[in-house]
Design a protein around this motif. Structure first.
Motif, PDB file in Angstrom:
ATOM      1  N   ALA A   1       0.813  -1.210   0.000  1.00  0.00           N
ATOM      2  CA  ALA A   1       0.000   0.000   0.000  1.00  0.00           C
ATOM      3  C   ALA A   1       0.852   1.268   0.000  1.00  0.00           C
ATOM      4  O   ALA A   1       0.374   2.345  -0.355  1.00  0.00           O
ATOM      5  CB  ALA A   1      -0.953   0.008   1.181  1.00  0.00           C
ATOM      6  N   SER A   2       2.119   1.165   0.411  1.00  0.00           N
ATOM      7  CA  SER A   2       2.971   2.359   0.400  1.00  0.00           C
ATOM      8  C   SER A   2       3.427   2.666  -1.024  1.00  0.00           C
ATOM      9  O   SER A   2       3.821   3.774  -1.332  1.00  0.00           O
ATOM     10  CB  SER A   2       4.185   2.174   1.325  1.00  0.00           C
ATOM     11  N   ILE A   3       3.414   1.655  -1.882  1.00  0.00           N
ATOM     12  CA  ILE A   3       3.787   1.875  -3.280  1.00  0.00           C
ATOM     13  C   ILE A   3       2.543   2.141  -4.120  1.00  0.00           C
ATOM     14  O   ILE A   3       2.488   3.080  -4.894  1.00  0.00           O
ATOM     15  CB  ILE A   3       4.523   0.642  -3.852  1.00  0.00           C
ATOM     16  N   TYR A   4       1.558   1.256  -3.958  1.00  0.00           N
ATOM     17  CA  TYR A   4       0.313   1.403  -4.707  1.00  0.00           C
ATOM     18  C   TYR A   4      -0.776   1.723  -3.699  1.00  0.00           C
ATOM     19  O   TYR A   4      -1.371   0.828  -3.104  1.00  0.00           O
ATOM     20  CB  TYR A   4      -0.015   0.114  -5.468  1.00  0.00           C
ATOM     21  N   VAL A   5      -1.029   3.024  -3.520  1.00  0.00           N
ATOM     22  CA  VAL A   5      -1.860   3.439  -2.379  1.00  0.00           C
ATOM     23  C   VAL A   5      -3.294   2.910  -2.477  1.00  0.00           C
ATOM     24  O   VAL A   5      -3.962   2.737  -1.460  1.00  0.00           O
ATOM     25  CB  VAL A   5      -1.894   4.976  -2.224  1.00  0.00           C
ATOM     26  N   ASP A   6      -3.737   2.650  -3.675  1.00  0.00           N
ATOM     27  CA  ASP A   6      -5.125   2.212  -3.820  1.00  0.00           C
ATOM     28  C   ASP A   6      -5.280   0.694  -3.784  1.00  0.00           C
ATOM     29  O   ASP A   6      -6.358   0.167  -3.986  1.00  0.00           O
ATOM     30  CB  ASP A   6      -5.705   2.736  -5.141  1.00  0.00           C
ATOM     31  N   PHE A   7      -4.173   0.009  -3.521  1.00  0.00           N
ATOM     32  CA  PHE A   7      -4.204  -1.446  -3.628  1.00  0.00           C
ATOM     33  C   PHE A   7      -5.047  -2.064  -2.507  1.00  0.00           C
ATOM     34  O   PHE A   7      -4.902  -1.731  -1.335  1.00  0.00           O
ATOM     35  CB  PHE A   7      -2.782  -2.008  -3.567  1.00  0.00           C
ATOM     36  N   THR A   8      -5.959  -2.968  -2.918  1.00  0.00           N
ATOM     37  CA  THR A   8      -6.754  -3.703  -1.927  1.00  0.00           C
ATOM     38  C   THR A   8      -6.772  -5.168  -2.335  1.00  0.00           C
ATOM     39  O   THR A   8      -6.345  -5.524  -3.431  1.00  0.00           O
ATOM     40  CB  THR A   8      -8.214  -3.195  -1.885  1.00  0.00           C
ATOM     41  N   ILE A   9      -7.263  -5.979  -1.426  1.00  0.00           N
ATOM     42  CA  ILE A   9      -7.367  -7.414  -1.724  1.00  0.00           C
ATOM     43  C   ILE A   9      -8.844  -7.772  -1.813  1.00  0.00           C
ATOM     44  O   ILE A   9      -9.631  -7.444  -0.923  1.00  0.00           O
ATOM     45  CB  ILE A   9      -6.699  -8.254  -0.603  1.00  0.00           C
ATOM     46  N   ALA A  10      -9.223  -8.407  -2.919  1.00  0.00           N
ATOM     47  CA  ALA A  10     -10.622  -8.770  -3.099  1.00  0.00           C
ATOM     48  C   ALA A  10     -10.881 -10.197  -2.644  1.00  0.00           C
ATOM     49  O   ALA A  10     -11.964 -10.529  -2.161  1.00  0.00           O
ATOM     50  CB  ALA A  10     -11.017  -8.617  -4.568  1.00  0.00           C
TER      51      ALA A  10
END
Lengths: 255, 384
Positions: B123-132
């Motif tokens: 999340a520090s690199i890809y701030v919008d990253f989530t796990i589905a």
């Protein structure tokens, strides 16, 4: 009620053609009487149309000029001549020349709109004129749905929209039957009775009999000026005869 | 009256008006589709880069040549050097990333692998990253053959949690998680532990680049300069520079696509000019009458110009609709091929297309309008 005086002096038009110059009109002089109908007669090719085109400012002369009071119409620009036509001239043509895509009312409103009248004012004036010519019920019809007589009355209403000083009528009954032709002729008499100068171009001798004066053209020249005595008498002092105007003219016309 | 005259003029020959408007619609539509490609890429990149947390990207040599090189060149040892001086540079976080593309028979079957330390905070690199679905990578995964798939990749490959993704004959990854849609390139990537990927493709101790987060983002230029002063062999790009490089590339492609569109637009303008000229010619008598009763030349000039612009705008309205349709079709194809929506019809693109069409109408109307204004009254009235 006297209005503007229309005067032609040494009016001439020569067309240039590869086969040589064609003199359509030469040396035409006349002061048109106010409040009267002046008929311009002559066979086709005698210069009637050329004269009308020059008087109305559709075209510019090669010699001489046209004055409306002291305004040298022939010296004005296209736009200024348009303005003179819009505010001081009215036109009735043989083929009616209504704008085919506009209704009767819109045709009458056209010169009003061009002169800058607002929608309400335009409509009121147009409806008044259509009523005067018995067309109140036909106001929303397009020209192709009107009879010849109705179309010519719409054209008359349009010609009078901006209360012109001079009305040009070019063979106004040429496309009409004799009954409607007489109606239009009577309407022209009314127009002249309002003090307007009516210039009636026709080759129809019977129509020219409604005129107060007849100018006979032949081969591009004014061949004869005939007065119609009965008209002069009937017209009373409203009719200014040619000689009177001519006497006034030089002072009014800068050369 | 002017609306009546203009409307009647356009309805006088409905088929001709329709065909001309159709020509403009196709010209404007193709322009919209062409330019929407740039807009889509622009959106994808800005989404991607705004999703990138770090302020700097460190590569070996020039960014453009090295980061996406087939064989990674950046020795991972530099990470320790930089982290050792973290306080001096103002570095908060540094993540080495290894990019590897498994090419396929078609562009659509290519897969982008991103190797990064399993304990790195994604999340520090890809701030919008989530796990589905499933789970994220965790520290104990380092060296294990596990992968988290971006949602579009997962969909494209038809893989779910628990299934296996093959990289090459020697290496396969077990899918442990599926990302949520964060947008951008991450959706089309496969995240795997760094050392696992290094082992799988046989590059020890080398990565593609480092992403670096610094204390004060506004000092990015100073930090980049300081690092490059100490290590001239490294290339350090700030996010702004990265955006600039991409924007420059897009601008060049804009010019190319605009050039192609211009041809269609010019053809459309000629069609409008031709139609208006015919229309003026047909209405010579009408114009003579209008002039006779007192219209100035300017009135007819304006009338014809108005008709020309209205005709063009009608075409433009249909063209924009066609553009939306075209962009939708392009995206259907591009999603299938590279799992990216490359076309985007943005409001500014629509405004641009409409403005161009209006300008085209104006330009195309000049010659016919000039003709209309110069109609000789006497000649026009004598016409049958």
């Amino acid at each position: 009620m006297l209005r503007g005086v229309l005067i032609a002096r040494d009016l001439g038009k020569t067309y240039r053609a590869p086969s040589g110059d064609v003199v359509a009109l030469a040396g035409f002089e006349h002061a048109f009487s106010e409040g009267a109908i002046t008929a311009v007669v002559g066979p086709s090719g005698s210069g009637k149309s050329t004269l009308l085109n020059l008087l109305a400012g559709f075209d510019v002369p090669t010699t001489g000029g046209v004055w409306l009071d002291d305004l040298a119409v022939h010296q004005r620009s296209e736009a200024e001549r348009a303005s003179v036509r819009l505010r001081r001239f009215g036109f009735v043509f043989q083929s009616f020349n209504l704008v085919t895509v506009l209704t009767a009312r819109q045709n009458v409103e056209l010169p009003l709109g061009l002169a800058g009248a607002g929608p309400a004012q335009r409509r009121r004036r147009a409806d008044d004129l259509l009523r005067r010519f018995g067309l109140a019920q036909r106001a929303d019809h397009l020209p192709h749905r009107l009879s010849g007589g109705e179309r010519q009355r719409v054209a008359l209403a349009r010609a009078l929209a901006n209360d012109p000083d001079v009305v040009f009528a070019d063979e106004p009954t040429g496309a009409l039957d004799s009954v409607t032709g007489r109606e239009v002729a009577a309407a022209l008499r009314d127009v002249a009775a309002e003090g307007r100068t009516v210039v009636l171009v026709t080759h129809d001798e019977s129509l020219s009999s409604i005129a107060d004066a007849r100018l006979r053209l032949s081969d591009g020249r004014l061949a004869a000026t005939e007065h119609v005595p009965s008209r002069r008498a009937a017209g009373g002092d409203q009719v200014t005869v040619r000689e009177d105007v001519k006497a006034l003219a030089p002072a009014a016309v800068p050369r | 009256m002017v609306p009546s005259l203009a409307t009647a003029a356009l309805l006088r020959r409905p088929l001709r008006t329709f065909l001309t408007a159709l020509g403009i619609a196709i010209a404007v539509g193709s322009t919209v589709v062409f330019l929407s490609l740039g807009e889509g890429l622009r959106q994808a990149f800005s989404q991607e880069l705004s999703g990138v947390g770090p302020d700097l990207q460190v590569s070996f040599g020039d960014l453009q040549t090295s980061s996406f090189a087939e064989i990674p060149e950046l020795p991972i040892a530099y990470a320790d050097d930089l982290l050792a001086a973290a306080e001096r540079y103002g570095i908060v976080n540094l993540v080495p990333i290894l990019l590897h593309v498994r090419s396929g028979l078609s562009p659509g079957s290519a897969i982008v692998f991103q190797g990064l330390p399993a304990d790195a905070d994604v999340a520090s690199i890809y701030v919008d990253f989530t796990i589905a679905d499933g789970r994220q990578l965790a520290a104990e995964d380092e060296g294990a053959m596990v992968a988290v798939l971006g949602p579009q990749t997962a969909e494209r490959l038809g893989l779910g949690v628990g299934e296996t993704l093959r990289l090459n004959p020697r290496a396969s990854f077990d899918v442990v998680g599926i990302g949520g849609g964060a947008g951008g390139l991450l959706d089309n990537s496969v995240l795997v532990p760094l050392t696992s990927l290094q082992a799988a493709i046989g590059v020890e101790d080398r990565v593609s680049f480092f992403v670096v987060e610094i204390v004060e983002a506004s000092k990015a230029n100073e930090v980049a300069a300081a690092i490059m002063a100490d290590y001239p062999e490294l290339g350090v790009q700030t996010r702004a520079e990265l955006l600039e490089v991409i924007e420059r590339g897009l601008a060049i492609s804009d010019v190319v696509r605009l050039g192609i569109s211009a041809i269609a637009l010019i053809v459309g303008a000629i069609a409008v000019a031709n139609t208006m000229l015919m229309s003026v010619f047909e209405r010579t008598r009408e114009f003579g009458v209008v002039r006779a009763v007192g219209a100035r030349p300017r009135f007819l000039f304006g009338l014809v110009l108005l008709e020309s612009v209205v005709l063009s705008l009608i075409g433009a309205a249909v063209g924009v609709a066609l553009g939306f349709l075209g962009a939708w079709v392009v995206n259907l194809v591009s999603l299938d091929l590279i799992a990216l929506e490359v076309a985007a019809v943005t409001p500014r693109l629509v405004a641009f297309a409409v403005a161009v069409a209006a300008g085209m109408g104006l330009l195309a109307g000049l010659l016919p309008a000039g003709r209309a204004a110069r109609v000789p009254i006497a000649v026009a009235l004598a016409r049958e």
